[in-house]
Design an enzyme around this catalytic site. Structure first.
Site, PDB file in Angstrom:
ATOM      1  N   TRP A 184      90.446 -58.319 -55.896  1.00  0.00           N
ATOM      2  CA  TRP A 184      90.071 -57.514 -57.017  1.00  0.00           C
ATOM      3  C   TRP A 184      89.593 -58.571 -58.117  1.00  0.00           C
ATOM      4  CZ3 TRP A 184      92.222 -57.999 -61.944  1.00  0.00           C
ATOM      5  CH2 TRP A 184      91.484 -57.182 -62.925  1.00  0.00           C
ATOM      6  N   GLU A 225      89.085 -53.705 -53.814  1.00  0.00           N
ATOM      7  CA  GLU A 225      89.496 -52.792 -54.903  1.00  0.00           C
ATOM      8  C   GLU A 225      88.220 -52.663 -55.772  1.00  0.00           C
ATOM      9  OE1 GLU A 225      93.048 -53.961 -57.119  1.00  0.00           O
ATOM     10  OE2 GLU A 225      92.847 -51.761 -58.157  1.00  0.00           O
ATOM     11  N   LYS A 227      86.420 -50.962 -59.363  1.00  0.00           N
ATOM     12  CA  LYS A 227      86.703 -50.592 -60.867  1.00  0.00           C
ATOM     13  C   LYS A 227      85.552 -50.149 -61.702  1.00  0.00           C
ATOM     14  CE  LYS A 227      89.685 -52.238 -64.436  1.00  0.00           C
ATOM     15  NZ  LYS A 227      90.809 -53.140 -64.785  1.00  0.00           N
ATOM     16  N   ASP A 259      92.416 -47.766 -56.541  1.00  0.00           N
ATOM     17  CA  ASP A 259      93.336 -47.606 -57.622  1.00  0.00           C
ATOM     18  C   ASP A 259      93.080 -46.320 -58.265  1.00  0.00           C
ATOM     19  OD1 ASP A 259      94.405 -47.835 -60.280  1.00  0.00           O
ATOM     20  OD2 ASP A 259      94.846 -49.925 -59.536  1.00  0.00           O
ATOM     21  N   HIS A 262      91.000 -46.058 -61.472  1.00  0.00           N
ATOM     22  CA  HIS A 262      89.625 -47.057 -61.719  1.00  0.00           C
ATOM     23  C   HIS A 262      88.402 -46.124 -61.608  1.00  0.00           C
ATOM     24  CE1 HIS A 262      91.586 -51.185 -60.529  1.00  0.00           C
ATOM     25  NE2 HIS A 262      92.182 -50.576 -61.786  1.00  0.00           N
ATOM     26  N   HIS A 286      96.346 -48.287 -54.669  1.00  0.00           N
ATOM     27  CA  HIS A 286      97.011 -48.524 -55.527  1.00  0.00           C
ATOM     28  C   HIS A 286      97.309 -47.618 -56.499  1.00  0.00           C
ATOM     29  CE1 HIS A 286      96.155 -53.296 -56.486  1.00  0.00           C
ATOM     30  NE2 HIS A 286      96.826 -52.955 -55.429  1.00  0.00           N
ATOM     31  N   ASP A 294      92.132 -46.487 -67.804  1.00  0.00           N
ATOM     32  CA  ASP A 294      92.975 -47.141 -66.769  1.00  0.00           C
ATOM     33  C   ASP A 294      94.022 -47.964 -67.511  1.00  0.00           C
ATOM     34  OD1 ASP A 294      93.551 -48.539 -64.514  1.00  0.00           O
ATOM     35  OD2 ASP A 294      92.386 -50.403 -65.328  1.00  0.00           O
ATOM     36  N   ASP A 296      97.503 -48.068 -66.756  1.00  0.00           N
ATOM     37  CA  ASP A 296      98.301 -48.385 -65.846  1.00  0.00           C
ATOM     38  C   ASP A 296      99.814 -48.113 -66.712  1.00  0.00           C
ATOM     39  OD1 ASP A 296      97.481 -49.929 -63.803  1.00  0.00           O
ATOM     40  OD2 ASP A 296      96.203 -50.968 -65.167  1.00  0.00           O
ATOM     41  N   ASP A 326     100.841 -49.921 -58.539  1.00  0.00           N
ATOM     42  CA  ASP A 326     100.275 -50.870 -59.678  1.00  0.00           C
ATOM     43  C   ASP A 326     100.161 -50.506 -60.908  1.00  0.00           C
ATOM     44  OD1 ASP A 326      98.900 -52.707 -60.795  1.00  0.00           O
ATOM     45  OD2 ASP A 326      96.897 -52.065 -60.009  1.00  0.00           O
TER      46      ASP A 326
HETATM   47  C1  RNT Z   1      93.361 -54.209 -62.153  1.00  0.00           C
HETATM   48  C2  RNT Z   1      93.742 -53.805 -60.808  1.00  0.00           C
HETATM   49  C3  RNT Z   1      94.392 -54.837 -60.231  1.00  0.00           C
HETATM   50  C4  RNT Z   1      95.679 -55.123 -60.953  1.00  0.00           C
HETATM   51  C5  RNT Z   1      96.777 -56.250 -60.226  1.00  0.00           C
HETATM   52  C6  RNT Z   1      97.430 -57.090 -61.139  1.00  0.00           C
HETATM   53  O1  RNT Z   1      92.795 -53.033 -62.868  1.00  0.00           O
HETATM   54  O2  RNT Z   1      94.213 -52.473 -61.047  1.00  0.00           O
HETATM   55  O3  RNT Z   1      95.033 -54.171 -58.838  1.00  0.00           O
HETATM   56  O4  RNT Z   1      95.981 -54.394 -61.682  1.00  0.00           O
HETATM   57  O5  RNT Z   1      95.807 -56.979 -59.299  1.00  0.00           O
HETATM   58 ZN    ZN Z   2      94.882 -51.741 -58.883  1.00  0.00          ZN
END
Ligand code: RNT
Ligand code: ZN
Length: 418
Positions: A184, A225, A227, A259, A262, A286, A294, A296, A326
């Site tokens: 990523w 990955e 985004k 993820d 994303h 993720h 996003d 987290d 994640d």
């Molecule tokens: C970032 C991605 C990625 C990170 C990690 C730390 O938006 O989700 O996966 O969160 O690699």
């Molecule tokens: Zn991620």
């Protein structure tokens, strides 16, 4: 009723709708879920000074953040003991552990820099997943790494990716479990770019160069990955959904990684999981909690989390989906953040395993959609908590929130003294 009686009653109730709770518990114990080291120190790592970059951000200033490999391992150990189920360790390259005075840049890191992590994982019978770190580094040039137009910059990051393939293979050989290696980057532009294809063509070529590094496809599972945007890269990301999905689809052995933070806020990954499973032998996830964006946040036992677990289970794809958490919250106790998120995903998997998918599917196929709705609503209040309690008991961890007492004690005795 005591716990055993409650479980027996729940088992009987589920049994009547064709669910074998003993089998669900036994199955759940075998499913590895990857626990991300970066929740323990706000994605800081050990290989650099300077801020977190790449368009991601931790917020909050809760005391007790791990500052050394020893502290991070100690905290993780504390968290692991409070979670039921099988765990895998998810590392980022920035968590390399160097000898005193040793300075090794990311293009030159070697397996030996992760030997202590391997020891940690092996002692706990955990596999390891890995992530090259394409952020928080002075060689990120104008926000770009693998898609940079500056050839020296791009080559540095390609060398980093290749080094990570070698380290991933070492992890797999040492632990006896395949290593999922996720690529990523936060590469992108804050404002409207003049060239959207150029960076993507370079990104494509860079990943191809990384994957040209020889490795055993059974041992290393590279993924890409996607985004949609990041902080400071709101207008354009090189690794968009279409880019990464098509890359994975056209490069044998490369997995798409979704993820669930994303995508656009009304898109759901639960619906994307079965779509991808129609084409890919294996996919990666993720698991996070996006709040409006996003963000987290810590994973909870909420509707979309449950829906994602359901899709994996009812697609009979537990062996085909690599699951990793994640998220990073620096505003609450970091060990609790780990524990709540991991337990939430475990609950979601258990709920999915305790759902009578065959019966529900039959309703759908026979177009008995009213009945389907009635059943789906009914199941929501089945006594999952009693099955969860039994699962936790068998795993040797507390089922209720009393685990938090241990975290409080640890906070007082260890975290607040840092
Ligand atoms: C970032 C991605 C990625 C990170 C990690 C730390 O938006 O989700 O996966 O969160 O690699
Ligand atoms: Zn991620």
């Amino acid at each position: 009723m005591n716990q055993t009686e409650r479980y027996e009653a729940a088992k009987e109730m589920y049994g009547k709708i064709g669910v074998d709770t003993d089998a669900a518990i036994a199955r759940l114990k075998e499913i590895p879920v990857s626990l991300h080291c970066w929740q323990g120190d706000d994605v800081t790592g050990f290989d650099h000074e300077g801020p977190l970059t790449g368009g991601i951000q931790t917020t909050g200033n809760y005391p007790g953040k791990a500052g050394t490999p020893e502290e991070l391992m100690q905290d993780m150990e504390k968290a692991l003991k409070l979670m039921p189920g099988r765990k895998k360790l998810n590392l980022h390259a920035s968590y390399a552990i160097f000898e005193k005075g040793e300075a090794v840049d990311r293009d030159k890191i070697e397996p030996k820099h992760f030997a202590k992590w391997v020891e940690f994982a092996k002692e706990r019978k955990m596999g390891i997943d890995f992530n090259p770190t394409f952020f928080s580094h002075d060689k990120v040039k104008d926000g770009l790494t693998l898609s940079s137009q500056d050839e020296e910059t791009r080559q540095f990051w390609i060398a980093h990716g290749k080094a990570c393939i070698r380290i991933s293979e070492y992890f797999a050989k040492e632990t006896g479990m395949p290593c999922v290696m996720n690529i990523w980057t936060g590469d992108g532009y804050k404002d409207i770019p003049a060239d959207r294809m150029g960076p993507r063509m370079r990104y494509k070529d860079s990943i191809e160069q990384i994957l040209a590094e020889p490795y055993d496809k059974k041992l290393v599972k590279p993924c890409v990955e996607s985004k949609v945007f990041g902080i400071g890269v709101e207008s354009y990301t090189a690794g968009s959904a279409e880019f990464t999905l098509t890359f994975a689809a056209t490069h044998e052995g490369c997995l798409p990684l979704m993820d669930n933070g994303h995508y656009h806020p009304t898109e759901v990954v639960s619906d994307k999981i079965p779509a991808l499973l129609c084409f890919f032998p294996e996919i990666a996830l993720h698991i996070t909690r996006p709040v409006r964006w996003d963000s987290d946040h810590v994973v909870l036992f909420d509707d979309e989390t449950r829906e994602m677990a359901k899709e994996i289970v009812r697609s009979n794809a537990l062996e085909r989906v690599y699951m990793a958490l994640d998220y990073f919250d620096a505003g609450i106790n970091r060990i609790s953040a780990w524990v709540v998120g991991f337990r939430s995903w475990q609950k979601a998997l258990l709920a999915a395993l305790c759902t009578p998918h065959d019966i529900l599917r039959k309703f759908q196929d026979e177009n008995r959609l009213t009945e389907l709705m009635v059943w789906q609503e009914e199941i929501k209040t089945y006594p999952l908590g009693d099955v969860w309690e039994e699962y936790c008991r068998q795993c040797g961890v507390t089922a209720d929130k009393s685990w938090f007492k241990e975290v409080e004690k640890y906070e007082k005795e260890v975290l607040l003294k840092r």
